[in-house]
Design an enzyme around this catalytic site. Structure first.
Site, PDB file in Angstrom:
ATOM      1  N   LYS A  84      -1.363  -7.272  19.776  1.00 21.28           N
ATOM      2  CA  LYS A  84      -1.159  -6.443  18.589  1.00 21.28           C
ATOM      3  C   LYS A  84      -0.160  -5.352  18.926  1.00 21.28           C
ATOM      4  O   LYS A  84      -0.319  -4.621  19.899  1.00 21.28           O
ATOM      5  CB  LYS A  84      -2.473  -5.804  18.150  1.00 21.28           C
ATOM      6  CG  LYS A  84      -2.319  -4.877  16.941  1.00 21.28           C
ATOM      7  CD  LYS A  84      -3.649  -4.434  16.399  1.00 21.28           C
ATOM      8  CE  LYS A  84      -4.181  -3.175  17.004  1.00 21.28           C
ATOM      9  NZ  LYS A  84      -3.450  -1.947  16.628  1.00 21.28           N
ATOM     10  N   ASP A 126       0.879  -4.618  13.397  1.00 16.18           N
ATOM     11  CA  ASP A 126      -0.095  -3.775  12.694  1.00 16.18           C
ATOM     12  C   ASP A 126       0.598  -2.529  12.144  1.00 16.18           C
ATOM     13  O   ASP A 126       0.520  -1.452  12.741  1.00 16.18           O
ATOM     14  CB  ASP A 126      -1.201  -3.418  13.703  1.00 16.18           C
ATOM     15  CG  ASP A 126      -2.242  -2.468  13.160  1.00 16.18           C
ATOM     16  OD1 ASP A 126      -2.369  -2.343  11.937  1.00 16.18           O
ATOM     17  OD2 ASP A 126      -2.942  -1.855  13.992  1.00 16.18           O
ATOM     18  N   LEU A 184       1.223  -1.609   5.778  1.00 20.54           N
ATOM     19  CA  LEU A 184       2.118  -1.217   4.689  1.00 20.54           C
ATOM     20  C   LEU A 184       1.340  -0.764   3.449  1.00 20.54           C
ATOM     21  O   LEU A 184       0.277  -1.321   3.124  1.00 20.54           O
ATOM     22  CB  LEU A 184       3.050  -2.381   4.316  1.00 20.54           C
ATOM     23  CG  LEU A 184       4.318  -2.501   5.173  1.00 20.54           C
ATOM     24  CD1 LEU A 184       3.997  -2.856   6.602  1.00 20.54           C
ATOM     25  CD2 LEU A 184       5.272  -3.523   4.576  1.00 20.54           C
ATOM     26  N   HIS A 185       1.882   0.231   2.746  1.00 17.24           N
ATOM     27  CA  HIS A 185       1.241   0.789   1.539  1.00 17.24           C
ATOM     28  C   HIS A 185       2.329   1.492   0.735  1.00 17.24           C
ATOM     29  O   HIS A 185       2.722   2.604   1.069  1.00 17.24           O
ATOM     30  CB  HIS A 185       0.145   1.790   1.968  1.00 17.24           C
ATOM     31  CG  HIS A 185      -0.676   2.305   0.830  1.00 17.24           C
ATOM     32  ND1 HIS A 185      -1.703   3.209   1.029  1.00 17.24           N
ATOM     33  CD2 HIS A 185      -0.645   2.051  -0.498  1.00 17.24           C
ATOM     34  CE1 HIS A 185      -2.259   3.491  -0.148  1.00 17.24           C
ATOM     35  NE2 HIS A 185      -1.622   2.801  -1.079  1.00 17.24           N
ATOM     36  N   ILE A 228       4.966   0.879  -3.241  1.00 20.33           N
ATOM     37  CA  ILE A 228       5.026   0.158  -4.517  1.00 20.33           C
ATOM     38  C   ILE A 228       5.299  -1.326  -4.232  1.00 20.33           C
ATOM     39  O   ILE A 228       5.893  -1.669  -3.195  1.00 20.33           O
ATOM     40  CB  ILE A 228       6.090   0.749  -5.478  1.00 20.33           C
ATOM     41  CG1 ILE A 228       7.481   0.699  -4.857  1.00 20.33           C
ATOM     42  CG2 ILE A 228       5.707   2.167  -5.876  1.00 20.33           C
ATOM     43  CD1 ILE A 228       8.597   1.065  -5.839  1.00 20.33           C
ATOM     44  N   THR A 235     -11.900   3.175   9.536  1.00 28.34           N
ATOM     45  CA  THR A 235     -13.200   3.533  10.119  1.00 28.34           C
ATOM     46  C   THR A 235     -13.300   5.044  10.340  1.00 28.34           C
ATOM     47  O   THR A 235     -14.382   5.565  10.574  1.00 28.34           O
ATOM     48  CB  THR A 235     -13.445   2.783  11.447  1.00 28.34           C
ATOM     49  OG1 THR A 235     -12.251   2.799  12.209  1.00 28.34           O
ATOM     50  CG2 THR A 235     -13.862   1.357  11.199  1.00 28.34           C
TER      51      THR A 235
HETATM   52  O1  C5P Z   1      -8.634   0.737  22.652  1.00 26.09           O
HETATM   53  P1  C5P Z   1      -9.428   0.163  21.501  1.00 26.09           P
HETATM   54  O2  C5P Z   1     -10.175  -1.116  21.850  1.00 26.09           O
HETATM   55  O3  C5P Z   1     -10.325   1.200  20.859  1.00 26.09           O
HETATM   56  O4  C5P Z   1      -8.308  -0.255  20.436  1.00 26.09           O
HETATM   57  C1  C5P Z   1      -8.633  -0.726  19.158  1.00 26.09           C
HETATM   58  C2  C5P Z   1      -7.388  -0.971  18.387  1.00 26.09           C
HETATM   59  O5  C5P Z   1      -7.741  -1.317  17.052  1.00 26.09           O
HETATM   60  C3  C5P Z   1      -6.460   0.241  18.280  1.00 26.09           C
HETATM   61  O6  C5P Z   1      -5.110  -0.245  18.227  1.00 26.09           O
HETATM   62  C4  C5P Z   1      -6.861   0.878  16.968  1.00 26.09           C
HETATM   63  O7  C5P Z   1      -5.796   1.577  16.369  1.00 26.09           O
HETATM   64  C5  C5P Z   1      -7.206  -0.373  16.139  1.00 26.09           C
HETATM   65  N1  C5P Z   1      -8.127  -0.116  15.030  1.00 26.09           N
HETATM   66  C6  C5P Z   1      -9.386   0.437  15.200  1.00 26.09           C
HETATM   67  N2  C5P Z   1     -10.191   0.651  14.115  1.00 26.09           N
HETATM   68  C7  C5P Z   1      -9.767   0.320  12.890  1.00 26.09           C
HETATM   69  C8  C5P Z   1      -8.517  -0.244  12.684  1.00 26.09           C
HETATM   70  C9  C5P Z   1      -7.705  -0.454  13.801  1.00 26.09           C
HETATM   71  O8  C5P Z   1      -9.789   0.722  16.333  1.00 26.09           O
HETATM   72  N3  C5P Z   1     -10.587   0.496  11.860  1.00 26.09           N
END
Ligand code: C5P
Length: 234
Positions: free
Chosen positions: A32, A59, A62-63, A65, A121
């Site tokens: 990613k 990752d 995008l957001h 129009i 989250t």
């Molecule tokens: O290091 P870690 O395992 O916490 O990384 C999780 C990855 O997933 C990071 O790139 C973080 O930005 C992404 N992510 C997340 N929670 C979300 C959406 C994306 O931890 N809700």
């Protein structure tokens, strides 16, 4: 679709990510690329990682129009990435435009997978209700945003493994749940709060897990990746 472990390559520079990926001699993990690395290395770092044979989840969330998202997605699709995402908050029309843009960006009839972020989250119920003026429970909002993404023709959503069942119930078992927040019970949680082990994520129904620091900061990243893969993919 086969279950896969995606390594979140949250590195600040192209050199750092390439040095990290050099450690993987026998396998080519799905990686990613997030905003930090993309803004530092641009499309060139995407091409270089792709040339090495890795699948890529770009990752960039995008957001905008619908017309702008459609045209941006054309460009991302032409980079030959395997997965991209948008914020479901942009609405059904924007998400439909994203899918169209992805199709238009390639002439071979394929397109990358596209998933939606429902609620971040980091969003609490308090923030949802008071700042964003969205009443009710976060889970109701997540389920509705997932239904919108499904209606727009997206392939799935990013969510916590603990929300995967809710998403599958709302949209069907074929709608993908791509889940970060993966930790082993014997390791550091870092800044993640609602965590799940790779084996539990599999049991709960995740299709892809996104794992960053448990692999990138491990003393032996290749061994840590193999452990995640064995536990999640079986
Ligand atoms: O290091 P870690 O395992 O916490 O990384 C999780 C990855 O997933 C990071 O790139 C973080 O930005 C992404 N992510 C997340 N929670 C979300 C959406 C994306 O931890 N809700």
């Amino acid at each position: 679709m086969d279950k896969e472990v995606i390594i979140a390559c949250d590195f600040a520079s192209p050199e750092a990510v390439l040095e990290f990926l050099d450690r993987f001699e026998e396998e080519k993990p799905f990686v990613k690329i997030g905003m930090e690395l993309f803004y530092a290395g641009g499309p060139d770092i995407v091409r270089r990682i792709r040339e090495r044979g890795h699948k890529i989840f770009l990752d960039l969330k995008l957001h905008d129009i619908p017309n702008t998202v459609r045209k941006a997605m054309r460009v991302l699709s032409s980079l030959d990435v395997d997965m991209v995402n948008v914020h479901a908050a942009g609405g059904v029309e924007m998400m439909r435009a994203a899918v169209e843009g992805l199709r238009e960006g390639r002439c071979d009839g394929t397109r990358p997978l596209i998933i939606a972020v429902t609620q971040l989250t980091s969003t609490s119920r308090e923030m949802l209700n008071r700042e964003l003026l969205i009443p009710g429970e976060i889970n109701d909002c997540i389920a509705q945003y997932a239904r919108n993404a499904c209606e727009a023709g997206l392939d799935g959503v990013v969510c916590s493994p603990l929300e995967a069942a809710l998403v599958k119930e709302a949209c069907g078992s074929g709608f993908m749940a791509v889940t970060p927040g993966i930790r082993y019970p014997d390791a550091a949680k870092d800044d993640q709060s609602r965590i799940t082990s790779p084996a539990d994520a599999r049991r709960i129904g995740s299709d892809f897990i996104v794992v960053g620091r448990p692999i990138t900061a491990a003393p032996d990243p290749v061994a840590a990746y193999r452990r995640c893969k064995a536990d999640f993919c079986g």
